[in-house]
Scaffold this active site. Structure first.
Site, PDB file in Angstrom:
ATOM      1  N   THR A 182      73.495  53.997  85.026  1.00 44.69           N
ATOM      2  CA  THR A 182      73.827  53.204  83.839  1.00 44.69           C
ATOM      3  C   THR A 182      72.916  53.666  82.712  1.00 44.69           C
ATOM      4  O   THR A 182      71.699  53.454  82.753  1.00 44.69           O
ATOM      5  CB  THR A 182      73.628  51.704  84.108  1.00 44.69           C
ATOM      6  OG1 THR A 182      74.522  51.302  85.147  1.00 44.69           O
ATOM      7  CG2 THR A 182      73.928  50.892  82.857  1.00 44.69           C
ATOM      8  N   LYS A 215      80.590  49.359  81.412  1.00 46.03           N
ATOM      9  CA  LYS A 215      79.484  48.813  82.203  1.00 46.03           C
ATOM     10  C   LYS A 215      78.632  47.858  81.361  1.00 46.03           C
ATOM     11  O   LYS A 215      78.157  46.826  81.852  1.00 46.03           O
ATOM     12  CB  LYS A 215      78.617  49.949  82.751  1.00 46.03           C
ATOM     13  CG  LYS A 215      77.410  49.490  83.578  1.00 46.03           C
ATOM     14  CD  LYS A 215      77.826  48.693  84.809  1.00 46.03           C
ATOM     15  CE  LYS A 215      76.621  48.189  85.617  1.00 46.03           C
ATOM     16  NZ  LYS A 215      75.940  49.251  86.359  1.00 46.03           N
ATOM     17  N   LYS A 258      66.949  46.610  81.140  1.00 47.49           N
ATOM     18  CA  LYS A 258      67.290  47.946  80.644  1.00 47.49           C
ATOM     19  C   LYS A 258      68.753  47.995  80.207  1.00 47.49           C
ATOM     20  O   LYS A 258      69.091  48.479  79.130  1.00 47.49           O
ATOM     21  CB  LYS A 258      67.035  48.994  81.714  1.00 47.49           C
ATOM     22  CG  LYS A 258      67.326  50.429  81.255  1.00 47.49           C
ATOM     23  CD  LYS A 258      67.807  51.365  82.343  1.00 47.49           C
ATOM     24  CE  LYS A 258      69.059  50.947  83.019  1.00 47.49           C
ATOM     25  NZ  LYS A 258      69.755  52.002  83.785  1.00 47.49           N
TER      26      LYS A 258
END
Length: 298
Positions: free
Chosen positions: A103, A178, A246
């Site tokens: 990701t 995502k 993150k």
């Protein structure tokens, strides 16, 4: 199984290690690489007979590979592994396929796609959802960005560890999907934490509350998998708060670039920051409940 391929897997963390196992068990010839050599050796020892070779660096892993898959930490890690002096693209041959499950930002995904196009390499950005359980069971959902022909080249290998493969759009689109996924999860787990504390403070039978509300519109993966563990103050599993922060950072940055306001995501990101400040960054995201006091709960 599909046709046997020479597959190199880079990044043997919780998710990557499980995915690599499925690839080998599907009959593909597996090469592995991990930045920490001891982790690669341990993975090989724990999975006897599944590894063809342990590579010395990413370029070595890409040598003679038909498919290279990465699952690393962040933009900088991915850039070094793919584009660095000993990166995958130094050795990956024309016509091969590169799949990234990290990701990361849409920017780095697009940059890698451009480099791959110039080298005539199929390239797919394919972040995933489904948690550690999904990786272990081979039931992940993959959100894919890239050209049609790249997705089809990657599909026979990705099918070994996924239940759903969705081609979202062009390069970087998988990463954007995502980010949307993480925004939803953050809101869901934060609301679930409040519901658990509310029911606890009311001295209700928590099993009965779950039975009552999990069959209706409130039902979610988070509720089914985290209601009981949050009630029991168990947080030592699953997706860590450090990683969620993150991911939310990527979402907030992308939102600013798009001119889109994400006030709920920004607020919950700060809730997660509170848990980090308490030393809980490696706990599962459901540990967000720890910032809510137990009112009247013995």
């Amino acid at each position: 199984m599909s046709e046997r391929r020479k597959v190199s897997f880079i990044g043997l963390g919780v998710m990557g290690g499980a995915i690599a196992r499925h690839i080998a068990l599907a009959g593909h010839e597996l090469t592995i690489y991990n930045r920490s050599p001891e982790r690669a050796r341990k993975w090989s020892d724990d999975n006897p007979g599944l590894v063809h070779r342990i590579a010395a660096n990413p370029a070595h892993a890409a040598q003679d590979a038909e498919v290279v898959i990465t699952c690393v930490g962040n933009d900088d890690d991915l850039s070094e592994v793919v584009l660095g002096p000993n990166g995958v693209f130094r050795m990956l041959k024309k016509g091969a396929t590169f799949i990234d499950h990290t990701t990361v930002s849409a920017r780095i995904a697009r940059q890698i796609s451009v480099e791959a196009r110039d080298l005539r390499i199929h390239c797919v950005d394919a972040p995933m959802t489904g948690s550690q359980i999904g990786a272990e069971q081979g039931t992940l959902t993959l959100m894919c960005g890239g050209r049609d022909e790249a997705i089809e080249a990657a599909r026979p290998v990705m099918e070994a560890y996924s239940a759903r493969i969705v081609h979202v759009g062009k390069a970087g689109s998988g990463q954007i999907a995502k980010m949307a996924n993480q925004i939803c999860i953050a809101g869901n787990v934060a609301a679930l934490a409040e519901a658990v504390r509310f029911a606890q403070a009311s001295h209700l039978d928590m099993d009965k509350v779950y039975e009552a509300i999990s069959g209706g519109a409130a039902q979610s993966w988070q509720m089914d998998n985290r209601w009981q563990t949050m009630n029991a103050d168990q947080f030592d599993f699953g997706f860590a708060i450090d990683w969620m922060r993150k991911d939310l950072g990527l979402s907030l940055d992308e939102g600013r670039g798009l001119g889109v306001s994400l006030p709920v995501a920004a607020l919950i990101d700060q809730f997660f920051a509170d848990i980090q400040a308490q030393g809980g960054g490696r706990l599962d995201t459901s540990a967000i409940i720890k910032r809510l006091p137990k009112k009247g709960i013995s």
